[in-house]
Design an enzyme around this catalytic site. Structure first.
Site, short mmCIF file in Angstrom:
data_model
loop_
_atom_site.label_atom_id
_atom_site.label_comp_id
_atom_site.label_asym_id
_atom_site.label_seq_id
_atom_site.Cartn_x
_atom_site.Cartn_y
_atom_site.Cartn_z
N HIS A 31 0.04 0.11 8.45
CA HIS A 31 0.71 0.92 7.44
C HIS A 31 2.12 1.24 7.90
O HIS A 31 2.38 1.43 9.09
CB HIS A 31 -0.07 2.23 7.20
N ASP A 57 -5.51 0.46 1.17
CA ASP A 57 -5.38 -0.60 0.17
C ASP A 57 -6.45 -1.67 0.34
O ASP A 57 -6.92 -2.26 -0.63
CB ASP A 57 -3.99 -1.25 0.26
#
Length: 435
Positions: free
Chosen positions: A310, A370
């Site tokens: 991330h 995600d």
């Protein structure tokens, strides 16, 4: 009285010094106030992407990427995911406090009773091509809301701001579901006041007038969780877009429409869609999962595993840790006879390797939110082009909360970033015949 903390900056070319105040947040990284820098020394700061710049004060969300911490109004995301609902979380983000039973009931009633869209908005949908991306429709329809509620968007009126917030939260699932229905040639389905927020969305997405529809409780619970985890994420690209747009005193519908446009980008809201496309490519290839893992580890290869690591979190994404179990539970609930089983098996093998391989662990390249949300949405029957739409539906409360906070901030100014000019020096115009 404590001494004011400052840092001293010296201009070596002139010998002039300036003391810049250090601002201490209630939680997080100390911040240097550079507002006097240009006035006193004649300098700007250069910070591409604003990665080291605080653009505003905010009390809505706290994020610590180094420690893997996410809090809404001081409440850990882990506790909200376990105990709260999306609408209760919406109330928290809007007001800064969790509601009592009476307040939550009143808030839920307000949202539930404003889910209908003006009938004239149907004509906006018919103006789009049938193959229009649902996010394109979202940008247009949300922006158009200002033409239907122009009498209630005095942004200096606190009551009007809250009415606009309620309208956006309430109507976004209807707008989102209708974008799917239109693209698939299905009749628009109206919301039902006896359904919860996630149930209503699934009803408007998938129900048919020819037969009864009961949303799967597993899907309802998973969708509510996804929306809680995506409700806000501090000053990300789309939230900053909403603030920048709103800083010109644009109406909230226009500001949120701009946020949707920013979210549409594959580097922001489209990441979970990229995860599924990657999994499809792996399944359809002649190579096993390990082949793609080895490619991702090869510095000379530009292949990337989508859904790992991330931009902000240098630790395990706390949202991924929460949603991981829901993903596993949902896949177990579906059983082994579903049409996406090979895709899910591939995803779980990728997860296993990433959590055990020193290359990924040492670099904190864990599966992120995600990775799991994309698998869950696919398992629920949500088409790929609706993934980012659901993200927008979830993030609307965060956007409107930040917009409202910005309007009330006495230090807020119209956004006007500076630049480091690298173009031509002054030169004279040359007549076209002599060029």
């Amino acid at each position: 009285m404590s001494k004011k903390e400052t840092v001293t900056l010296t201009d070596n070319s002139t010998g002039k010094q300036i003391e810049l105040p250090i601002l201490r947040p209630t939680n997080g990284t100390p911040t240097i106030d550079v507002r006097a820098l240009y006035k006193e020394l004649g300098y700007f700061t250069y910070d591409p992407g604003f990665l080291s710049t605080a653009s505003c004060r905010s009390s809505i969300t706290f994020l610590d990427g180094e420690e893997g911490v996410l809090q809404y109004g001081g409440y850990p995301i882990e506790q909200l995911a376990r105990h709260s609902t999306f609408l209760e979380t919406c109330y928290l983000l809007l007001s800064g406090e969790l509601p009592n039973k009476k307040e939550l009931k009143q808030f839920t009633t307000i949202i539930t009773c404003h889910t209908m869209l003006h009938e004239a908005l149907k004509r906006f949908y018919s103006g789009f091509r049938r193959d229009a991306h649902p996010m394109a429709i979202m940008v247009g329809v949300v922006g158009a809301l200002s033409s239907f509620y122009h009498d209630e968007i005095d942004i200096q009126n606190a009551e009007h701001r809250m009415i606009a917030a309620h309208q956006l939260i309430a109507k976004m699932p209807t707008i989102a579901a209708w974008s799917y229905r239109y693209a698939n040639g299905l009749p628009f389905t109206y919301p039902k006041n006896n359904l919860s927020y996630p149930e209503n969305f699934l009803h408007m997405m998938f129900s048919m007038p020819t037969e009864p529809y009961e949303p799967d409780p597993f899907f309802v619970k998973a969708l509510d969780l996804i929306m809680i985890l995506h409700a806000d994420h501090e000053q990300n690209a789309s939230t900053s877009t909403v603030r920048l747009t709103g800083s010109s005193e644009a109406n909230p519908f226009a500001a949120v429409s701009a946020g949707i446009a920013s979210l549409w980008g594959p580097a922001h809201g489209g990441a979970n869609e990229s995860v599924i496309r990657m999994l499809v490519d792996i399944v359809e290839s002649d190579n096993d999962v390990q082949y793609y893992v080895d490619r991702a580890k090869d510095k000379s290869n530009n292949f990337r595993l989508m859904g790992f690591g991330h931009r902000v979190y240098k630790n395990y994404d706390p949202r991924a840790r929460i949603i991981r179990q829901t993903c596993h539970d949902l896949l177990e609930h579906l059983g082994k006879d579903n049409e996406y089983q090979e895709l899910f098996d591939t995803a779980m093998e990728l997860e296993r390797i990433a959590l055990e391989d020193d290359y990924f662990v040492s670099r904190n390249l864990y599966p992120n939110v995600d990775f799991y949300s994309g698998i869950i949405l696919l398992a629920m029957g949500i088409p790929l082009n609706m993934f980012t739409v659901i993200f927008a539906m979830s993030r609307t409360v965060g956007w409107i909360s930040h917009w409202n906070e910005m309007i009330q901030d006495p230090e807020s100014r119209i956004g006007r970033p500076r630049q480091l000019y690298s173009g031509a020096l002054p030169r004279d115009y040359i007549n076209i015949e002599k060029r």
